[in-house]
Structures are given as structure tokens and as C-alpha cells.
Design an enzyme around this catalytic site. Structure first.
Site, PDB file in Angstrom:
ATOM      1  N   ASP A  25       1.122  -1.356   0.347  1.00 58.10           N
ATOM      2  CA  ASP A  25      -0.225   0.006  -0.470  1.00 58.10           C
ATOM      3  C   ASP A  25       0.854   1.389  -0.057  1.00 58.10           C
ATOM      4  O   ASP A  25       0.732   1.851  -1.091  1.00 58.10           O
ATOM      5  CB  ASP A  25      -1.065   0.010   1.414  1.00 58.10           C
ATOM      6  CG  ASP A  25      -1.874  -1.259   1.043  1.00 58.10           C
ATOM      7  OD1 ASP A  25      -2.083  -2.292   0.129  1.00 58.10           O
ATOM      8  OD2 ASP A  25      -2.740  -0.873   2.580  1.00 58.10           O
ATOM      9  N   LEU A  26       1.969   1.071   0.279  1.00 60.23           N
ATOM     10  CA  LEU A  26       2.599   2.632   0.614  1.00 60.23           C
ATOM     11  C   LEU A  26       3.550   2.079  -0.178  1.00 60.23           C
ATOM     12  O   LEU A  26       3.497   3.624  -0.874  1.00 60.23           O
ATOM     13  CB  LEU A  26       3.813   2.346   2.099  1.00 60.23           C
ATOM     14  CG  LEU A  26       2.970   2.538   3.737  1.00 60.23           C
ATOM     15  CD1 LEU A  26       4.083   1.921   4.125  1.00 60.23           C
ATOM     16  CD2 LEU A  26       2.634   3.956   3.730  1.00 60.23           C
TER      17      LEU A  26
END
Length: 194
Positions: A25-26
Site C-alpha cells: 500500500d505504501l
């Protein structure tokens, strides 16, 4: 799991492991912010907007980087999980200490010599089983066992002090609190009260 990260994460003989933070996600957020900046630059030059297509799966596949490249070049499957170790560089992993773990990167023959000297085992650098990285890889189990036998004799802090200024890549394996209290993290202003 589906895009390969869990397959390469975890201890050598253990099950697949999820990374401790939402790294995909990051990473996708970082790739997307770069795409936004590129789109803004293109708009400034051309006056036209851009379409951005960001997918978690694509970004995860991209982060397989050198492992994906090796598999594509060789045509072979990857070699699986290695824990803190490196598949083709020895020694390059964390070793137990009296009170924690200490990671070292003996990435070439010179660095291996520095490690041996710092461990008080300078003679290992000339041992026919360990003179080159290829020989160290072939004798990984023996060498890593010998190193850990030595590293268990001192605390992590003692090893940090022993290798300070040596040129060897090394680090304590810190928990989150030790990381947040780390002098470098503090000096960089990473933890602030607001």
C-alpha cells in the site's frame, strides 16, 4: 501473497510471512505520487491532462526488482525465503548476540576480512573454505554457525562498539521503540510532538 512478496519473506525453512507493515500500500502511494508529479509537469508543458493507472498488484510486482530480474534472466524459479540472509553473499545476515541480534554485511572478501578481525578470528579470512565468496556460499552452514558461536558471547551494544568505524556494514536489529529512540532518528527530526 499473490504477487510474490510472502513467498520470499520469512525464515529459510519456515512458512511464508506477511511483512510487518502495509508495504505494498505504501509503495503504491509512492509510485502514484510520482505519477502525479510527472502528470503535472506534462500538463505544464503540453496543457493536457494525463491518465494515471495505479494498481497494488503492479507496484508489488515492481518491488520484486532484482529477484524478478534474476528469475527472468535465468529462466529458473527463485530460491525462496532466506530470512535475514542473502542467497548469494555470505555472510550477510543477522546473528544472535547475548541479548538480541546483530546484522552484518560481509559483502566481499575485504569486508569478510574486517568481520573476521572484529570477531577476533582473523585466521578465518585465510581458511580455504572461506577465502572467496563462492567458497563461503558453498560452506554457508559451517561459517554462519562459527560466526554465531562468537557473536553470542557479547551483547549487541558491545558488537556495535567493536565494529564502529571499521567500514563493515552492521546494525543492531532494533524493535520499534529502539528505532524511535535511535540517535539518528532523533537527529533527523523524525519524531516530533505536535
Amino acid at each position: 501473497a499473490e504477487m510474490g512478496l510472502m513467498h520470499i519473506t520469512g525464515s529459510r525453512d519456515g512458512p511464508p510471512v506477511k511483512v510487518g507493515v502495509a508495504v505494498t500500500d505504501l509503495t503504491t502511494g509512492l509510485y502514484t505520487s510520482n505519477a502525479i508529479m510527472a502528470a503535472l509537469l506534462a500538463r505544464a508543458r503540453t496543457g493536457r491532462g494525463q491518465h494515471i493507472d495505479a494498481a497494488l498488484s503492479d507496484c508489488q510486482v515492481a518491488t520484486l526488482s532484482n529477484l524478478a530480474s534474476s528469475s527472468l534472466v535465468s529462466g529458473e524459479r527463485d530460491s525462496g525465503r532466506w530470512g535475514t540472509a542473502h542467497p548469494s553473499i555470505v555472510p550477510y545476515r543477522a546473528f544472535a548476540t547475548k541479548d538480541g541480534e546483530f546484522l552484518v554485511g560481509g559483502g566481499n572478501d575485504r569486508l569478510f576480512g574486517i568481520l573476521c578481525k572484529g570477531l577476533g578470528r582473523g585466521e578465518w579470512a585465510g581458511d580455504e573454505r572461506f577465502r572467496t565468496n563462492a567458497e563461503r556460499v558453498a560452506n554457508r552452514g559451517v561459517l554462519e554457525g562459527m560466526i554465531e558461536e562468537v557473536t553470542r558471547g557479547r551483547t549487541t551494544q558491545e558488537w556495535l562498539e567493536a565494529f564502529e568505524g571499521s567500514g563493515l556494514p552492521y546494525a543492531a536489529v532494533n524493535d520499534v521503540r529502539d528505532t524511535l529512540d535511535h540517535a539518528h532518528v532523533r537527529a533527523r527530526g523524525m519524531v516530533v510532538k505536535v
